[in-house]
Design a protein around this motif. Sequence first.
Motif, PDB file in Angstrom:
ATOM      1  N   SER A  42       0.821  -1.214   0.000  1.00 50.36           N
ATOM      2  CA  SER A  42       0.000   0.000   0.000  1.00 50.36           C
ATOM      3  C   SER A  42       0.849   1.256   0.000  1.00 50.36           C
ATOM      4  N   ARG A  43       0.202   2.358  -0.311  1.00 53.29           N
ATOM      5  CA  ARG A  43       0.819   3.674  -0.152  1.00 53.29           C
ATOM      6  C   ARG A  43       1.027   3.944   1.334  1.00 53.29           C
ATOM      7  N   VAL A  44       2.198   4.466   1.702  1.00 49.90           N
ATOM      8  CA  VAL A  44       2.494   4.733   3.108  1.00 49.90           C
ATOM      9  C   VAL A  44       2.663   6.233   3.342  1.00 49.90           C
ATOM     10  N   SER A  45       2.503   6.625   4.600  1.00 51.08           N
ATOM     11  CA  SER A  45       2.645   8.028   5.008  1.00 51.08           C
ATOM     12  C   SER A  45       3.483   8.102   6.276  1.00 51.08           C
ATOM     13  N   TYR A  46       4.034   9.285   6.517  1.00 58.12           N
ATOM     14  CA  TYR A  46       4.759   9.581   7.750  1.00 58.12           C
ATOM     15  C   TYR A  46       4.184  10.853   8.366  1.00 58.12           C
ATOM     16  N   TRP A  47       4.179  10.912   9.690  1.00 58.90           N
ATOM     17  CA  TRP A  47       3.946  12.194  10.346  1.00 58.90           C
ATOM     18  C   TRP A  47       5.211  13.032  10.213  1.00 58.90           C
ATOM     19  N   THR A  48       5.056  14.323   9.956  1.00 53.61           N
ATOM     20  CA  THR A  48       6.221  15.193   9.930  1.00 53.61           C
ATOM     21  C   THR A  48       6.760  15.361  11.344  1.00 53.61           C
ATOM     22  N   LEU A  49       7.989  15.822  11.467  1.00 59.48           N
ATOM     23  CA  LEU A  49       8.567  16.056  12.789  1.00 59.48           C
ATOM     24  C   LEU A  49       7.740  17.083  13.548  1.00 59.48           C
ATOM     25  N   GLU A  50       7.294  18.118  12.847  1.00 52.50           N
ATOM     26  CA  GLU A  50       6.467  19.142  13.492  1.00 52.50           C
ATOM     27  C   GLU A  50       5.169  18.539  14.024  1.00 52.50           C
ATOM     28  N   GLU A  51       4.539  17.687  13.243  1.00 51.65           N
ATOM     29  CA  GLU A  51       3.301  17.033  13.680  1.00 51.65           C
ATOM     30  C   GLU A  51       3.554  16.130  14.882  1.00 51.65           C
ATOM     31  N   ALA A  52       4.657  15.390  14.860  1.00 49.27           N
ATOM     32  CA  ALA A  52       4.972  14.490  15.967  1.00 49.27           C
ATOM     33  C   ALA A  52       5.233  15.260  17.257  1.00 49.27           C
ATOM     34  N   ILE A  53       5.960  16.371  17.159  1.00 47.30           N
ATOM     35  CA  ILE A  53       6.248  17.176  18.352  1.00 47.30           C
ATOM     36  C   ILE A  53       4.964  17.811  18.880  1.00 47.30           C
ATOM     37  N   ASN A  54       4.156  18.375  17.996  1.00 44.58           N
ATOM     38  CA  ASN A  54       2.906  19.010  18.433  1.00 44.58           C
ATOM     39  C   ASN A  54       1.961  18.007  19.074  1.00 44.58           C
ATOM     40  N   TYR A  55       1.926  16.776  18.521  1.00 42.31           N
ATOM     41  CA  TYR A  55       1.090  15.746  19.129  1.00 42.31           C
ATOM     42  C   TYR A  55       1.553  15.440  20.547  1.00 42.31           C
ATOM     43  N   THR A  56       2.882  15.262  20.735  1.00 43.10           N
ATOM     44  CA  THR A  56       3.413  14.981  22.071  1.00 43.10           C
ATOM     45  C   THR A  56       3.145  16.148  23.004  1.00 43.10           C
ATOM     46  N   LYS A  57       3.256  17.358  22.497  1.00 42.41           N
ATOM     47  CA  LYS A  57       2.961  18.554  23.303  1.00 42.41           C
ATOM     48  C   LYS A  57       1.515  18.549  23.784  1.00 42.41           C
ATOM     49  N   GLU A  58       0.581  18.213  22.872  1.00 38.98           N
ATOM     50  CA  GLU A  58      -0.831  18.149  23.247  1.00 38.98           C
ATOM     51  C   GLU A  58      -1.079  17.046  24.262  1.00 38.98           C
ATOM     52  N   LEU A  59      -0.355  15.942  24.128  1.00 40.05           N
ATOM     53  CA  LEU A  59      -0.501  14.839  25.062  1.00 40.05           C
ATOM     54  C   LEU A  59      -0.062  15.268  26.458  1.00 40.05           C
ATOM     55  N   ILE A  60       1.033  16.032  26.524  1.00 35.27           N
ATOM     56  CA  ILE A  60       1.521  16.523  27.818  1.00 35.27           C
ATOM     57  C   ILE A  60       0.505  17.471  28.441  1.00 35.27           C
ATOM     58  N   SER A  61      -0.021  18.382  27.636  1.00 35.02           N
ATOM     59  CA  SER A  61      -0.915  19.409  28.160  1.00 35.02           C
ATOM     60  C   SER A  61      -2.271  18.837  28.557  1.00 35.02           C
TER      61      SER A  61
END
Length: 461
Positions: A284-303
């Motif tokens: 299948s076609r694959v995707s990656y989260w960008t570094l910015e998306e990964a950091i923002n997600y972790t930030k939201e998880l912390i908050s």
Amino acid sequence: MANIYQNSYITLAAAAAANDSEGCFMQTQISSKEFKLTASEAYPPIFVRRKLDHWIIPPTEASMQQAPLLTRGWVFQERILSPRVLYFCRRELLWECECVITCECGSESQLASTKLDLDPDFESIKDNIIKRPRGKPSLYRRAVRLMYPHLFPNEQALPEDRYLDESDLDETYSEDETTSTNPATQEDHSLTFENWISTMKFSEKWHRNVERYSTLKLTKPSDYLPALSGLAQLTSSSLKLYAAGLWTDTISADLLWRVDKLQLDSGRPLETRGPSWSWVSVTSRVSYWTLEEAINYTKELISSDSVGTSFNRSGRIHVQHHPQPMPARSLNNISCTTEAKGENRFGEVHAGELSLTGYLQDVTLEYVFDSVYVEGRNWPKMQPNPLRYELRINIPALGELSVPFYADYILSNRAAGQLPDHTQLSLLQIFPGTCLVLKPTGQDSVFERIGVFQAHAAFGT
């Protein structure tokens, strides 16, 4: 072959040709209209025509008909490696180089370049990491520290609200991770924060290339790695050690490829192309989260603090148990080996193994059932949806929940090695709240990847 394109002066591409017998020149009538600016004969008429539709990414059926050459897997790296490409399209010529991509009809703003839009801007990431809101580390910085703790060697023993200035980011660190693509090769990496930013830029570009490449076609499925080997060889000057489509310098981020949406033909290739932890193991076609998306997600998880990020069992994919829960951390003791089929270490592989220390949590696979009405029956029949799956997971303070995840392939497909409903699986934490979904192989502490789980997709955090 890669050197030929990389050292060429210009590459001529028969973009509109469906095969090698059609050539560069298409017999196509270009429609135009004639207008006069004024009634005076002193002014010549002008001619106008519609702007043309060119290729887009990911390719659609319409764009594939316009430029069938560009749907081929081998052509992808040839376009990137060539310093200049002149495309012979169905109705006009297009030009692409490292400075510009343009066409005759003026619709170049719609064109997808292989060179211009793959260079990520990481200045905002750097600025957000060194922000100093009222003397405390920002949520953004804390998120990066959770994901990449080796970047902050002097912050580990300090109070949470103690801020270290930018000079701390310039100190070198040494990873205690052993990473190699050959058991006899071990290399210690000593990087500064600036080196890390540079490395992640190349990693981001590689991810974007993998995303685009995974949409393309190959006559021989076994060419999946060889058709990208020239680009991999070029990238190796920046990311060093290669492992079946991934890089050991950025292995944590590289492991988090995903299949966003399963199709009825999503599966494993009939002939194994690589280990399950590599994107080459799926069709299948694959995707990656960008570094910015990964950091923002972790930030939201912390908050939000609505989902716990520590797991109750630790181990390697060779698992070692700890007597009590441990805090969330990145992977450790990473060792990655691949066995090439030939002399080209960027080409086909026989097998690969990834050994590491991480954090595991037991979960249960659950099929998602849909109501289907069958002719001759007055009531619906419940049958599993082959494109959707969930995990039954025990979350502290929330209890047991059924949550969706990104499956790598159709898990109910017998040809791909069917996983029955209620199969016992494990989550391996890569970053806080982001995990690989693993199934046991029957060998002690050895697992096979079958998907990716991210907590915010399940809980809306």
